[in-house]
Structure formats: structure tokens, C-alpha cells
Motif scaffolding. Structure first.
Motif, PDB file in Angstrom:
ATOM      1  N   LEU A   1       0.845  -1.187   0.000  1.00 20.01           N
ATOM      2  CA  LEU A   1       0.000   0.000   0.000  1.00 20.01           C
ATOM      3  C   LEU A   1       0.882   1.239   0.000  1.00 20.01           C
ATOM      4  N   ASP A   2       0.447   2.258  -0.749  1.00 24.88           N
ATOM      5  CA  ASP A   2       1.098   3.557  -0.661  1.00 24.88           C
ATOM      6  C   ASP A   2       0.254   4.428   0.273  1.00 24.88           C
ATOM      7  N   GLU A   3       0.559   5.724   0.369  1.00 26.60           N
ATOM      8  CA  GLU A   3      -0.197   6.608   1.262  1.00 26.60           C
ATOM      9  C   GLU A   3      -1.676   6.634   0.892  1.00 26.60           C
ATOM     10  N   LYS A   4      -1.974   6.657  -0.399  1.00 26.15           N
ATOM     11  CA  LYS A   4      -3.376   6.649  -0.837  1.00 26.15           C
ATOM     12  C   LYS A   4      -4.052   5.343  -0.430  1.00 26.15           C
ATOM     13  N   GLY A   5      -3.321   4.235  -0.524  1.00 25.71           N
ATOM     14  CA  GLY A   5      -3.864   2.935  -0.134  1.00 25.71           C
ATOM     15  C   GLY A   5      -4.148   2.862   1.361  1.00 25.71           C
ATOM     16  N   ILE A   6      -3.246   3.417   2.159  1.00 24.65           N
ATOM     17  CA  ILE A   6      -3.462   3.448   3.605  1.00 24.65           C
ATOM     18  C   ILE A   6      -4.703   4.277   3.926  1.00 24.65           C
ATOM     19  N   PHE A   7      -4.816   5.440   3.288  1.00 22.73           N
ATOM     20  CA  PHE A   7      -5.998   6.292   3.493  1.00 22.73           C
ATOM     21  C   PHE A   7      -7.263   5.547   3.065  1.00 22.73           C
ATOM     22  N   GLN A   8      -7.196   4.864   1.922  1.00 24.00           N
ATOM     23  CA  GLN A   8      -8.353   4.114   1.423  1.00 24.00           C
ATOM     24  C   GLN A   8      -8.749   3.003   2.399  1.00 24.00           C
ATOM     25  N   ALA A   9      -7.781   2.291   2.949  1.00 20.37           N
ATOM     26  CA  ALA A   9      -8.078   1.221   3.912  1.00 20.37           C
ATOM     27  C   ALA A   9      -8.755   1.799   5.158  1.00 20.37           C
ATOM     28  N   LYS A  10      -8.259   2.924   5.644  1.00 20.86           N
ATOM     29  CA  LYS A  10      -8.884   3.569   6.803  1.00 20.86           C
ATOM     30  C   LYS A  10     -10.308   4.005   6.473  1.00 20.86           C
ATOM     31  N   LYS A  11     -10.505   4.477   5.249  1.00 27.10           N
ATOM     32  CA  LYS A  11     -11.841   4.892   4.797  1.00 27.10           C
ATOM     33  C   LYS A  11     -12.794   3.692   4.778  1.00 27.10           C
ATOM     34  N   ILE A  12     -12.300   2.536   4.361  1.00 27.05           N
ATOM     35  CA  ILE A  12     -13.117   1.314   4.352  1.00 27.05           C
ATOM     36  C   ILE A  12     -13.581   1.002   5.775  1.00 27.05           C
ATOM     37  N   GLY A  13     -12.668   1.047   6.717  1.00 28.13           N
ATOM     38  CA  GLY A  13     -13.024   0.794   8.106  1.00 28.13           C
ATOM     39  C   GLY A  13     -14.060   1.786   8.617  1.00 28.13           C
ATOM     40  N   LYS A  14     -13.889   3.045   8.253  1.00 23.31           N
ATOM     41  CA  LYS A  14     -14.838   4.088   8.669  1.00 23.31           C
ATOM     42  C   LYS A  14     -16.222   3.835   8.057  1.00 23.31           C
ATOM     43  N   LEU A  15     -16.266   3.377   6.813  1.00 25.19           N
ATOM     44  CA  LEU A  15     -17.553   3.059   6.183  1.00 25.19           C
ATOM     45  C   LEU A  15     -18.288   1.968   6.958  1.00 25.19           C
ATOM     46  N   PHE A  16     -17.555   0.964   7.432  1.00 17.91           N
ATOM     47  CA  PHE A  16     -18.172  -0.103   8.224  1.00 17.91           C
ATOM     48  C   PHE A  16     -18.722   0.448   9.534  1.00 17.91           C
ATOM     49  N   ILE A  17     -17.932   1.294  10.184  1.00 22.44           N
ATOM     50  CA  ILE A  17     -18.375   1.882  11.456  1.00 22.44           C
ATOM     51  C   ILE A  17     -19.569   2.811  11.239  1.00 22.44           C
ATOM     52  N   ASP A  18     -19.447   3.732  10.273  1.00 20.96           N
ATOM     53  CA  ASP A  18     -20.511   4.708  10.018  1.00 20.96           C
ATOM     54  C   ASP A  18     -21.829   4.054   9.635  1.00 20.96           C
ATOM     55  N   ASN A  19     -21.754   2.920   8.937  1.00 22.44           N
ATOM     56  CA  ASN A  19     -22.968   2.234   8.485  1.00 22.44           C
ATOM     57  C   ASN A  19     -23.377   1.099   9.425  1.00 22.44           C
ATOM     58  N   GLN A  20     -22.656   0.977  10.542  1.00 22.43           N
ATOM     59  CA  GLN A  20     -22.952  -0.012  11.584  1.00 22.43           C
ATOM     60  C   GLN A  20     -23.103  -1.427  11.010  1.00 22.43           C
ATOM     61  N   ILE A  21     -22.126  -1.803  10.182  1.00 25.66           N
ATOM     62  CA  ILE A  21     -22.138  -3.124   9.548  1.00 25.66           C
ATOM     63  C   ILE A  21     -21.645  -4.156  10.567  1.00 25.66           C
ATOM     64  N   PRO A  22     -22.480  -5.134  10.884  1.00 27.32           N
ATOM     65  CA  PRO A  22     -22.070  -6.144  11.867  1.00 27.32           C
ATOM     66  C   PRO A  22     -21.046  -7.113  11.262  1.00 27.32           C
ATOM     67  N   ILE A  23     -19.947  -7.323  11.985  1.00 26.93           N
ATOM     68  CA  ILE A  23     -18.863  -8.186  11.506  1.00 26.93           C
ATOM     69  C   ILE A  23     -18.670  -9.351  12.462  1.00 26.93           C
ATOM     70  N   ASP A  24     -18.681 -10.566  11.907  1.00 25.30           N
ATOM     71  CA  ASP A  24     -18.363 -11.753  12.681  1.00 25.30           C
ATOM     72  C   ASP A  24     -16.855 -11.945  12.713  1.00 25.30           C
ATOM     73  N   LYS A  25     -16.241 -12.061  11.534  1.00 24.59           N
ATOM     74  CA  LYS A  25     -14.801 -12.286  11.396  1.00 24.59           C
ATOM     75  C   LYS A  25     -14.265 -11.507  10.220  1.00 24.59           C
ATOM     76  N   VAL A  26     -12.981 -11.182  10.293  1.00 25.52           N
ATOM     77  CA  VAL A  26     -12.246 -10.612   9.164  1.00 25.52           C
ATOM     78  C   VAL A  26     -11.098 -11.575   8.875  1.00 25.52           C
ATOM     79  N   LEU A  27     -11.082 -12.093   7.655  1.00 24.45           N
ATOM     80  CA  LEU A  27     -10.010 -12.981   7.199  1.00 24.45           C
ATOM     81  C   LEU A  27      -9.263 -12.288   6.072  1.00 24.45           C
TER      82      LEU A  27
END
Length: 185
Positions: free
Chosen positions: A64-90
Motif C-alpha cells: 500500500l502507498d499513502e493513498k492505499g493506507i488512506f483508502q483502507a482507513k476509509k473502508i473501516g470508517k464506512l463499516f463503522i458509520d454504516n454499523q455493519i455487523p462483523i463476525d470475522k475478518v479474514l
């Protein structure tokens, strides 16, 4: 064309808010739970990996470059903001997938069935990995939550027929039938 008398912060907030509205509508299948959420690793410039790379040495891989790191953090924020229930992350054992999972979700486990089969060195594993992944998903009981799989476009394409962009989220049922997609770039 520049809009006069409109603060930049207001424009930024409108763009962020409109992106969240778009994401909410695409999340509806995941809100029900018991879905498979495939995520192609975040932006890692280039294609494939250098010859002779070592899966245990991130310095030999495409990362990942800086944009990739930012994008990954954005993905996590989308899950939190949309209250997506997660059992496991593989995650695939490739560093760009593990880093995407780490920045997005913090807690994950490696799963070799998600490893890339792009290079000739690993392409012979595609059928075996697909069977292992299908078996795992068939036995998985989400108890109303979702299974998140951070992997590569070749694995997502093999399972769904779709070749996603970096950081794209593909929501499927347990038979890998696509229910929704979300682009995060």
C-alpha cells in the motif's frame, strides 16, 4: 470554475456527506447480516509482485502507498458509520491485504485460501483455494453478522465473475452471488 463566497469546508462536508448517502444505499444487504463481504486490497501501485518475492517479507512485495493506507482507513470508517455487523475478518497472507485489514479493521486472521493466484508460481492453487473457500463459507455460521474477506481481484473474480478495483467492496450471499458493490476510491 470556482464558486465565490462558499467556504471550502462547506463544499468538503457536502462531498463527504453525499458519499456517505451513496454508501448507505449499497450497504442494505450487509445490514441483514450473514453475508460474505469481499474486499480487494486497497491501492498498492503496480501489478502483481516482483519475481522471487517472499510472502513473509513485505519489503519484497507490492505494498500500500499513502493513498492505499488512506483508502483502507476509509473502508473501516464506512463499516463503522454504516454499523455493519462483523463476525470475522479474514485476509490473504500477502502484505497489502494484511495491511488493508489492519488499517480498516485492526483485528483479522490470515487465511491461505484468499492468497493471490495471479502469478504462474501460484496459479496452480486456484482450484484448490476456491474449494477450500467455498467449504469454509458453507460451514460458516454468521449468527446475524457478516464475514469479511480481504483478498485479491483474481480471487474475487474466480468466486463472483467480477474483477473489482482496488479497495472495492463486493457483498455476496453464501453462494457468492453479488448483491451489491461499493467503490471506495
Amino acid at each position: 470554475m470556482r464558486i465565490k463566497n462558499v467556504p471550502r469546508l462547506l463544499i468538503f462536508l457536502l462531498l463527504v456527506f453525499s458519499n456517505n448517502l451513496h454508501a448507505n444505499s449499497n450497504w442494505s444487504p450487509a445490514l441483514e447480516g450473514n453475508k460474505i463481504i469481499l474486499i480487494r486490497h486497497a491501492l498498492a501501485p503496480g501489478s502483481g509482485d516482483p519475481d522471487g518475492f517472499n510472502i513473509k517479507d513485505c519489503t519484497t512485495q507490492r505494498n500500500l502507498d499513502e493513498k492505499g493506507i488512506f483508502q483502507a482507513k476509509k473502508i473501516g470508517k464506512l463499516f463503522i458509520d454504516n454499523q455493519i455487523p462483523i463476525d470475522k475478518v479474514l485476509s490473504s497472507q500477502w502484505c497489502r491485504c494484511k495491511d488493508t485489514a489492519l488499517y480498516a479493521f485492526k483485528d483479522f486472521k490470515e487465511f491461505s485460501a484468499l492468497n493471490s493466484t495471479f502469478s504462474a508460481r501460484f496459479s496452480r492453487n486456484e482450484s484448490k483455494q476456491a474449494k477450500k473457500l467455498r467449504r469454509y463459507v458453507k460451514k460458516w455460521d454468521g449468527k446475524g453478522k457478516n464475514l469479511v474477506l480481504v483478498t485479491h481481484y483474481v480471487i474475487i473474480r474466480a468466486m463472483t465473475g467480477r474483477a473489482p478495483n482496488s479497495g472495492e467492496i463486493v457483498i455476496t450471499d453464501k453462494n457468492f452471488k453479488i448483491l451489491s458493490t461499493i467503490k471506495t476510491n
